[in-house]
Design an enzyme around this catalytic site. Structure first.
Site, short mmCIF file in Angstrom:
data_model
loop_
_atom_site.label_atom_id
_atom_site.label_comp_id
_atom_site.label_asym_id
_atom_site.label_seq_id
_atom_site.Cartn_x
_atom_site.Cartn_y
_atom_site.Cartn_z
N GLY A 184 58.85 14.75 -7.71
CA GLY A 184 58.95 16.08 -7.07
C GLY A 184 58.97 17.14 -8.19
O GLY A 184 58.35 17.10 -9.28
N ASN A 185 59.10 18.28 -7.79
CA ASN A 185 59.30 19.47 -8.60
C ASN A 185 60.45 20.36 -8.08
O ASN A 185 61.08 20.17 -7.20
CB ASN A 185 57.75 20.21 -8.75
CG ASN A 185 57.40 20.63 -7.28
OD1 ASN A 185 58.18 21.62 -6.86
ND2 ASN A 185 56.56 20.28 -6.67
N ARG A 186 60.54 21.42 -9.16
CA ARG A 186 61.54 22.37 -8.78
C ARG A 186 61.36 23.43 -7.90
O ARG A 186 62.49 24.22 -7.72
CB ARG A 186 62.23 22.93 -10.05
CG ARG A 186 62.49 22.02 -11.27
CD ARG A 186 63.01 22.65 -12.49
NE ARG A 186 63.13 21.42 -13.27
CZ ARG A 186 64.27 20.79 -13.46
NH1 ARG A 186 65.44 20.66 -12.58
NH2 ARG A 186 64.24 19.92 -14.54
N SER A 187 60.38 23.28 -7.13
CA SER A 187 60.08 24.45 -6.22
C SER A 187 61.23 24.19 -5.01
O SER A 187 61.66 23.41 -4.52
CB SER A 187 58.75 24.46 -5.41
OG SER A 187 58.83 25.32 -4.40
#
Ligand code: C5P
Length: 402
Positions: free
Chosen positions: A197-200
């Protein structure tokens, strides 16, 4: 009004709304009438108070009230009222009116701390928030019986301020515009429990969808974020880049404006392992493959006239001339993706980008404009992005010299 001791404060809310020029139709639950008199509201409000689905001078009061309202304010909103509304149970005039309205709804909860913190109430509030219901309060303070804690009805002036803000005339400069906005960070499954995933957070994309809707646009928000959908916005929830690709591809052709603010994964595991990878089987090798570049695909295939906005998150770090480097980077992305606008941010700067409530961006356009937007909350950044896209659209439809 539903039936809590704080119902006496609703008298003040009603009076202030009438003073502010609103037409107020009072609806009280049976329990509310045990705390405040029906007559009080009939005297203060714009029409007689109603307390029942039955025995009125009109056969179906809830549809008239629901359809006619610009805003429904429930103050106080008790745990029972919140539960019935979340479950869609319309057993009295107030809950029936809530189900019969498409207007924004503002709840001012009031109850004892134990009730406000009960998992059932917490879940019901989360459900209602997700559906776009607005809340004001509760505050902390003295409760019925002398207890101190969280659950006190918001002050009447705060309730009226929240109502006024929801009724504020919108600019309506995106009326008739069909918009598609993406938000959040996609999750690409490795196995049944793990993902890349990513931190958005989705905050910026949700703010843009909200801004467009409040200015009159018809908005579809395709989101990988768990944030509640903004009021008046159609929401499609997705998880992976593939799901986002499918949803955007289905909808994009019909839309005048597409804002790709989602942080779409660039890579995903080539295979998703069924079940859970076991530690005992050793360190797995995860082979990645590229995801479809949705924005580039839209840029290559879109119809003339559609405005395409992309985002570019760069971590510039320390170094000379960050603004110029950000601009070069954004202009490169503009060309590579054949977008009309790129909204670039340096996510390594303080208070900027992922998960923050604030952002600072540089907007570059295909016709050579650059608009720096200094650190501001994501709502203000959303307004700047919408302004820039509209200005670009009007320059393109009437180029100078024509
Ligand atoms: O190429 P990069 O990921 O930096 O580009 C960011 C922009 O491209 C964002 O607007 C993002 O929504 C979009 N994007 C996309 N599909 C991808 C990756 C990014 O549409 N697979």
């Amino acid at each position: 009004m539903s039936g809590g001791i704080a119902a006496y404060k609703a008298v003040e809310v009603c009076r202030r709304l009438v003073d502010a020029g609103a037409h107020v139709s009072p609806v009280l639950t049976r329990a509310a009438t045990r705390f405040v008199g029906e007559l009080t509201f009939s005297a203060l409000a714009s029409e007689p108070a109603r307390t029942s689905l039955w025995g009125n001078d009109e056969p179906i009061p809830h549809t008239r009230l629901g359809q006619g309202a610009d805003l429904v304010v429930v103050a106080p909103a008790t745990a029972r009222l919140i539960g019935a509304y979340a479950a869609g149970i319309s057993s009295d005039l107030l809950t029936a009116t809530l189900l019969a309205t498409r207007a924004p709804v503002l709840l001012a909860p009031a109850m004892h701390t134990e009730m406000w913190e009960h998992p059932a109430v917490v879940d019901n509030i989360a459900t209602l928030r997700r559906r776009g219901v607005h809340l004001v309060g509760p505050d902390a303070g003295r409760l019925a019986g002398g207890d101190l804690g969280y659950g006190r009805l918001a002050a009447p002036e705060a309730i009226v301020d929240a109502a006024t803000a929801l009724l504020a005339p919108s600019r309506n400069d995106t009326r008739g515009l069909q918009a598609l906005v993406t938000a959040g960070g996609t999750r690409e499954p490795i196995d049944a429990v793990r993902y890349i995933g990513n931190r958005s957070s989705g905050k910026q994309g949700h703010a843009i969808a909200s801004e467009l809707a409040s200015r009159g646009a018809d908005v579809l928000l395709v989101t990988a974020s768990e944030l509640p959908g903004p009021p008046g916005v159609e929401v499609e929830r997705v998880e992976t880049a593939a799901e986002m690709h499918a949803a955007v591809t289905r909808a994009a052709a019909e839309r005048d404006l597409v804002v790709m603010s989602a942080a779409v994964a660039d890579f995903r595991p080539k295979v998703t392992v069924a079940g859970k990878l076991k530690k005992a089987d050793g360190v797995p090798e995860v082979i990645l493959e590229q995801t479809p570049d949705i924005l580039a695909e839209l840029g290559a295939t879109r119809r003339p006239g559609q405005i395409l906005v992309g985002f570019a998150a760069e971590a510039l770090g320390p170094g000379a001339q960050p603004e110029e480097r950000l601009r070069e980077f954004a202009e490169g992305k503009l060309r590579a993706k054949r977008a009309d606008l790129i909204v670039a941010n340096d996510v390594s700067a303080p208070g900027v980008g992922f998960a923050h409530d604030t952002n600072a961006v540089l907007i570059v356009t295909a016709d050579g404009y650059h608009v720096p937007v200094p650190l501001a909350d994501k709502g203000a950044i959303a307004a700047a992005v919408v302004d820039a896209a509209l200005a670009y659209g009007s320059r393109r439809s009437s180029p100078p010299g024509r």
